[in-house]
Design a protein around this motif. Structure first.
Motif, PDB file in Angstrom:
ATOM      1  N   LEU A  72       0.450  -2.323   9.046  1.00 34.79           N
ATOM      2  CA  LEU A  72      -0.150  -2.846   7.823  1.00 34.79           C
ATOM      3  C   LEU A  72       0.673  -3.941   7.171  1.00 34.79           C
ATOM      4  O   LEU A  72       0.208  -4.576   6.215  1.00 34.79           O
ATOM      5  N   LEU A  73       1.911  -4.153   7.687  1.00 33.55           N
ATOM      6  CA  LEU A  73       2.818  -5.152   7.107  1.00 33.55           C
ATOM      7  C   LEU A  73       2.962  -4.925   5.602  1.00 33.55           C
ATOM      8  O   LEU A  73       2.941  -5.858   4.803  1.00 33.55           O
ATOM      9  N   ASN A  74       3.085  -3.654   5.252  1.00 39.69           N
ATOM     10  CA  ASN A  74       3.160  -3.278   3.843  1.00 39.69           C
ATOM     11  C   ASN A  74       4.257  -2.232   3.683  1.00 39.69           C
ATOM     12  O   ASN A  74       4.164  -1.148   4.260  1.00 39.69           O
ATOM     13  N   PRO A  75       5.327  -2.522   2.914  1.00 39.25           N
ATOM     14  CA  PRO A  75       6.434  -1.554   2.775  1.00 39.25           C
ATOM     15  C   PRO A  75       6.048  -0.293   2.026  1.00 39.25           C
ATOM     16  O   PRO A  75       6.801   0.684   2.047  1.00 39.25           O
ATOM     17  N   LEU A  76       4.904  -0.309   1.358  1.00 38.13           N
ATOM     18  CA  LEU A  76       4.478   0.883   0.621  1.00 38.13           C
ATOM     19  C   LEU A  76       3.573   1.787   1.470  1.00 38.13           C
ATOM     20  O   LEU A  76       3.141   2.832   1.003  1.00 38.13           O
ATOM     21  N   ALA A  77       3.289   1.373   2.697  1.00 44.04           N
ATOM     22  CA  ALA A  77       2.396   2.171   3.541  1.00 44.04           C
ATOM     23  C   ALA A  77       3.144   3.359   4.120  1.00 44.04           C
ATOM     24  O   ALA A  77       4.293   3.251   4.533  1.00 44.04           O
ATOM     25  N   ASP A  78       2.514   4.487   4.128  1.00 45.92           N
ATOM     26  CA  ASP A  78       3.045   5.664   4.815  1.00 45.92           C
ATOM     27  C   ASP A  78       1.842   6.519   5.228  1.00 45.92           C
ATOM     28  O   ASP A  78       0.691   6.152   4.967  1.00 45.92           O
ATOM     29  N   PRO A  79       2.051   7.629   5.922  1.00 50.12           N
ATOM     30  CA  PRO A  79       0.901   8.391   6.425  1.00 50.12           C
ATOM     31  C   PRO A  79      -0.104   8.793   5.364  1.00 50.12           C
ATOM     32  O   PRO A  79      -1.279   9.001   5.670  1.00 50.12           O
ATOM     33  N   TYR A  80       0.318   8.859   4.107  1.00 48.20           N
ATOM     34  CA  TYR A  80      -0.575   9.321   3.059  1.00 48.20           C
ATOM     35  C   TYR A  80      -1.410   8.204   2.457  1.00 48.20           C
ATOM     36  O   TYR A  80      -2.405   8.449   1.789  1.00 48.20           O
ATOM     37  N   THR A  81      -1.002   6.971   2.701  1.00 47.58           N
ATOM     38  CA  THR A  81      -1.759   5.840   2.167  1.00 47.58           C
ATOM     39  C   THR A  81      -3.160   5.783   2.744  1.00 47.58           C
ATOM     40  O   THR A  81      -4.104   5.385   2.070  1.00 47.58           O
ATOM     41  N   LEU A  82      -3.291   6.195   3.996  1.00 49.90           N
ATOM     42  CA  LEU A  82      -4.596   6.135   4.655  1.00 49.90           C
ATOM     43  C   LEU A  82      -5.440   7.377   4.407  1.00 49.90           C
ATOM     44  O   LEU A  82      -6.529   7.500   4.969  1.00 49.90           O
ATOM     45  N   GLY A  83      -4.939   8.302   3.623  1.00 50.77           N
ATOM     46  CA  GLY A  83      -5.729   9.487   3.306  1.00 50.77           C
ATOM     47  C   GLY A  83      -5.707  10.556   4.374  1.00 50.77           C
ATOM     48  O   GLY A  83      -6.473  11.534   4.303  1.00 50.77           O
ATOM     49  N   ILE A  84      -4.822  10.418   5.381  1.00 43.79           N
ATOM     50  CA  ILE A  84      -4.774  11.396   6.465  1.00 43.79           C
ATOM     51  C   ILE A  84      -4.349  12.772   5.945  1.00 43.79           C
ATOM     52  O   ILE A  84      -4.909  13.802   6.343  1.00 43.79           O
ATOM     53  N   SER A  85      -3.382  12.791   5.058  1.00 43.50           N
ATOM     54  CA  SER A  85      -2.924  14.080   4.528  1.00 43.50           C
ATOM     55  C   SER A  85      -3.999  14.756   3.704  1.00 43.50           C
ATOM     56  O   SER A  85      -4.181  15.979   3.759  1.00 43.50           O
ATOM     57  N   ALA A  86      -4.727  13.961   2.920  1.00 47.00           N
ATOM     58  CA  ALA A  86      -5.804  14.541   2.113  1.00 47.00           C
ATOM     59  C   ALA A  86      -6.888  15.130   3.019  1.00 47.00           C
ATOM     60  O   ALA A  86      -7.443  16.197   2.726  1.00 47.00           O
ATOM     61  N   GLY A  87      -7.180  14.446   4.134  1.00 44.93           N
ATOM     62  CA  GLY A  87      -8.162  14.987   5.078  1.00 44.93           C
ATOM     63  C   GLY A  87      -7.706  16.288   5.698  1.00 44.93           C
ATOM     64  O   GLY A  87      -8.489  17.242   5.837  1.00 44.93           O
ATOM     65  N   ALA A  88      -6.418  16.333   6.084  1.00 43.32           N
ATOM     66  CA  ALA A  88      -5.879  17.570   6.665  1.00 43.32           C
ATOM     67  C   ALA A  88      -5.891  18.698   5.641  1.00 43.32           C
ATOM     68  O   ALA A  88      -6.223  19.849   5.967  1.00 43.32           O
ATOM     69  N   ALA A  89      -5.524  18.374   4.398  1.00 48.02           N
ATOM     70  CA  ALA A  89      -5.518  19.391   3.344  1.00 48.02           C
ATOM     71  C   ALA A  89      -6.924  19.913   3.072  1.00 48.02           C
ATOM     72  O   ALA A  89      -7.127  21.116   2.844  1.00 48.02           O
ATOM     73  N   PHE A  90      -7.901  19.024   3.094  1.00 43.95           N
ATOM     74  CA  PHE A  90      -9.287  19.443   2.851  1.00 43.95           C
ATOM     75  C   PHE A  90      -9.769  20.379   3.966  1.00 43.95           C
ATOM     76  O   PHE A  90     -10.381  21.423   3.690  1.00 43.95           O
ATOM     77  N   GLY A  91      -9.458  20.016   5.221  1.00 39.04           N
ATOM     78  CA  GLY A  91      -9.858  20.880   6.341  1.00 39.04           C
ATOM     79  C   GLY A  91      -9.199  22.246   6.271  1.00 39.04           C
ATOM     80  O   GLY A  91      -9.846  23.281   6.492  1.00 39.04           O
ATOM     81  N   ALA A  92      -7.898  22.244   5.958  1.00 35.77           N
ATOM     82  CA  ALA A  92      -7.181  23.522   5.864  1.00 35.77           C
ATOM     83  C   ALA A  92      -7.695  24.362   4.706  1.00 35.77           C
ATOM     84  O   ALA A  92      -7.791  25.598   4.814  1.00 35.77           O
TER      85      ALA A  92
END
Length: 333
Positions: free
Chosen positions: A82-102
């Motif tokens: 993303l060429l963005n220093p603020l990007a991390d796995p949670y920026t894309l909502g992946i953690s929120a998706g995993a949390a919702f499924g769990a």
């Protein structure tokens, strides 16, 4: 090599620390006995010591190290893509998706896969979120980093509202969901260790394979295409690999934020910006950082707190620092 040695040392020290004081040689003897099958090495140890080391502490320690490595490598990949220093796995909502499924698995009290039920639903939630984010950010077969981040923020906001609704209707299960969302390595087992280690290693190897291409992509899509690198194909491959690692990490430990943000930034001062060096260095440093943080909460603090709370307390101010630093650069540019 230095980071690998430090990680090994931290693993042994963390295994020895805890409510029951265990001599350092006892840890080494137990591990050697379990690996070699030579029970004579356990003669000098008290009866419960080998069980505590092998069945209680070591699975927790290795899971924390694997999750730390996976989240850190994912952070390097996302920031590189993303060429963005603020990007991390949670920026894309992946953690929120995993949390919702769990949360769905927990509220419905599903157990048809036994121990793997909650991780399975978390993984499905993460993959579903990734698919939606990619769909929203793709226009005529092209994706931009800005549209990926915006899509991730939008989907994460919707899923967060969904999680809040699940907690509202959870009744007796609400405490379980809240504790899981805060992140913890308590009560980890060897099957979870194998799951985390295997998936993180697979994702790491994919990221390392495309490390040179990731360096070239940082020069821009036009420069990458002129050098023979298919930026869209590489970006998609790395996106899937990093999301896969994040989903597995979140599914076995809950939400642990900011590791993927802090570690890549710190390691760039030591290993430089070359992803061929930065990826393995970040994996080792992430394992050391998260394992050390978990050991502090488990063995040093008077009362154990969820690891996600500690990383948020440390990572939050760090995030603000990077945000302000980036904003200052933007003003003076």
């Amino acid at each position: 090599m230095l980071l690998a040695f430090v990680l090994l040392l931290v693993i042994l020290v963390s295994t020895a620390m805890g409510y029951m004081e265990i001599p350092f040689p006892g840890v080494i003897k137990t591990i050697a006995a379990k690996i070699s099958g030579d029970d004579s090495l356990l003669r000098d140890l008290k009866g419960a010591v080998p069980y505590v080391i092998w069945e209680v502490r070591l699975p927790r320690v290795l899971t924390a190290a694997a999750v730390g490595a996976g989240l850190s490598v994912s952070g390097v990949v996302f920031q590189g893509i993303l060429l963005n220093p603020l990007a991390d796995p949670y920026t894309l909502g992946i953690s929120a998706g995993a949390a919702f499924g769990a949360s769905i698995a927990l509220i419905l009290n599903l157990s048809f896969l036994g121990l793997y039920t909650v991780p399975f639903f978390a993984f499905l939630g993460a993959l579903g979120t990734l698919g939606v984010v990619i769909f929203l950010s793709s226009f005529e077969g092209e994706m931009s980093s800005n549209s990926l981040i915006l899509s991730g923020i939008i989907v994460a906001a919707i899923l967060s509202a969904g999680i809040s609704f699940l907690k509202y209707v959870a009744d007796e299960q609400v405490s379980v969901i809240i504790f899981w969302l805060m992140g913890s390595f308590a009560s980890k087992t060897w099957p979870e260790v194998l799951l985390a280690l295997t998936c993180v290693l697979a994702g790491f190897l994919v990221a390392l394979y495309f490390a040179r291409d990731l360096n070239i992509i940082s020069l821009g899509d036009r420069a990458a295409d002129s050098l023979g690198v298919s930026s869209s194909r590489v970006r998609m491959s790395l996106l899937v690999a990093a999301s896969f690692m994040t989903a597995v990490c979140v599914s076995v430990s809950g939400i642990i934020g900011f590791v993927g943000l802090i570690v890549p930034h710190l390691l760039r001062f030591l290993a430089g910006a070359d992803n061929r060096k930065l990826l393995p260095a970040s994996a080792l440093a992430g394992a050391i950082l998260l394992l050390s943080a978990d050991t502090i909460t488990r063995a040093i603090l008077p009362r154990e707190i969820p690891i996600g709370v500690l990383t948020a307390l440390i990572g939050g101010p760090f995030f603000c620092y990077i945000f302000r630093k980036r904003g200052t650069r933007g003003i003076h540019a």
